[in-house]
Design a protein around this motif. Structure first.
Motif: not given
Length: 441
Positions: A43, A45, A48, A367-368, A370-371, A374-375, A380
């Motif tokens: 990714k 970003q 994350v 949110d990290q 969550y990331a 998700q990964s 995903e």
């Protein structure tokens, strides 16, 4: 003249391409076993979590994984006791793989590389830990996954290897990375004065001599790793004058003069600590394996001895408490408790009974998490929510709050809630290669 930041970036890029990290030992797989690991990002970003890329599974491993997934899905339809059925399935898969290993040597090698095996622990206490430690990656140097103390050794070895070919820049990095913050700051300040005096007063002989017996030189420079190499790179040589040792600056040893000194000075003032990235140390657990909740000393800010003493004091205080505590008193006590931790262990419970475990800094944000989740999902793009241990569902305003702010320290279990009909998901949520991390009970 290129900036110091660009030079440092190119320096590490070149060294990685040349594969000059000769002294690096074997890495550590995400489940704690010793094996090479990768850390290539998938990714863009940087804030994350991006899991390391994994090797493609062999056809035999894929077949075993597909069989396990199929059995899980089939069993889930007919049996509400998921925990037992999943453990039995995993055990059966393990037996099948063991049989294949005995008859096919080549398959044994491939599967042993791609499927982490349980770590054999000599310390009986470690068997009860929820994680074996806190691990890091250092993409600027290599693709290994190691504890912080091992990285300090590896980085130091790596930098000293480069002195022969890039003394100036390397010495700057050694000063910053191989000394305490206070010692490196004092050394950089002193070395800066030495070079600035020569640049500003090129004809003054007194600025070209450094007496080694000088107290400031001894306290702030001589005792700092990398400082003498910096002086040699700048054009100083060690000489004896009237039975006294000096470092003497000579134009002969620095033909580029002030330009070279300015460039070296810029590198000294703009070098940075080589960063370590926290590795999630992913584990996938069965419900029966989540009983282990004790954390290793790496998770704490204080030493094991101090921690033990604090726990004793806490126990005594609870035993002696005979009055009701106010809400403010309870909050202060909770705050003191979680401030002891640098890292937090987060477990996410999925509807199929599987737990996903990862390590986070207490200052990372929701949110990290969550990331990270998700990964790890097979799909995903799946929309989901995470529920707190007390049933709280966070909103968008909570995403920028840290684990410390949300009191998700030192360890917590979050519940995964899919926002779609589960019948459309296909039973299992995690990627197949992560399901293969499940160890037999």
């Amino acid at each position: 003249m290129s900036s110091a930041a660009d030079k440092i970036k190119n320096f590490f890029k070149k060294k990685k391409n040349e594969a000059k990290f000769k002294l690096a030992g074997p890495g550590r797989r995400l489940d704690g076993t010793n094996a090479p690991s990768t850390s290539k990002s998938t990714k863009a970003q940087s804030d994350v979590y991006v899991p390391p890329q994994r090797k493609e599974l062999t056809s035999e491993a894929k077949t075993a994984a597909e069989a396990a997934v199929a059995r899980i899905q089939s069993q889930k339809k007919d049996d509400t006791h998921f925990n037992t059925s999943l453990a039995a399935i995993r055990a059966q898969v393990q037996r099948e793989l063991e049989a294949e290993r005995k008859t096919k040597t080549e398959i044994e090698k491939q599967i042993s590389q791609e499927q982490p095996q349980p770590k054999v622990l000599d310390d009986g206490h470690n068997r009860h830990l929820a994680a074996q430690g806190v691990y890091f990656r250092c993409p600027m140097v290599s693709d290994e996954v190691l504890p912080r103390n091992e990285w300090k050794i590896k980085i130091k070895e790596f930098l000293y290897e480069q002195l022969a070919v890039e003394r100036g820049l390397t010495s700057c990095l050694i000063i910053l990375n191989c000394n305490t913050k206070e010692k490196s700051a004092a050394c950089i300040e002193t070395l800066t004065k030495y070079l600035q005096n020569i640049i500003q007063h090129p004809d003054e002989e007194k600025y070209r001599k450094i007496r080694q017996s000088n107290r400031i030189f001894g306290d702030k420079v001589l005792s700092c790793e990398g400082a003498l190499d910096f002086l040699l790179a700048a054009g100083f040589t060690e000489q004896t004058i009237d039975d006294e040792q000096f470092f003497i600056y000579s134009d002969e040893h620095n033909p580029d003069g002030a330009d070279a000194l300015n460039e070296l000075l810029e590198a000294l003032q703009h070098s940075e600590i080589i960063p370590l990235e926290l590795d999630r140390n992913i584990q996938v657990l069965l419900p029966s394996q989540t009983k282990k909740s004790e954390l290793p000393p790496d998770f704490y800010r204080i030493s094991p001895e101090e921690l033990k003493r604090e726990q004793q004091l806490r126990t005594e205080a609870l035993e002696n408490a005979s009055i009701l505590k106010t809400k403010a008193m309870r909050e202060r006590e909770e705050l003191r408790y979680i401030q002891r931790y640098k890292f937090a262990l987060v477990r996410v419970r999925f509807p199929d009974g599987v737990y996903l475990q990862g390590t986070f800094s207490v200052y990372e944000k929701l949110d990290q998490i969550y990331a990270f989740v998700q990964s790890c999902l097979k799909n995903e793009a799946l929309d989901f929510k995470l529920m707190s241990p007390i049933g709280t569902k966070w909103d968008d305003d909570d995403m920028n709050k840290t684990l410390f702010d949300l009191r998700l320290v030192p360890n917590t279990i979050l519940t995964f809630v899919a926002c779609e009909n589960e019948e459309n998901i296909g039973g299992n949520y995690l990627k197949e290669d992560l399901l293969m991390l499940i160890q037999p009970v």
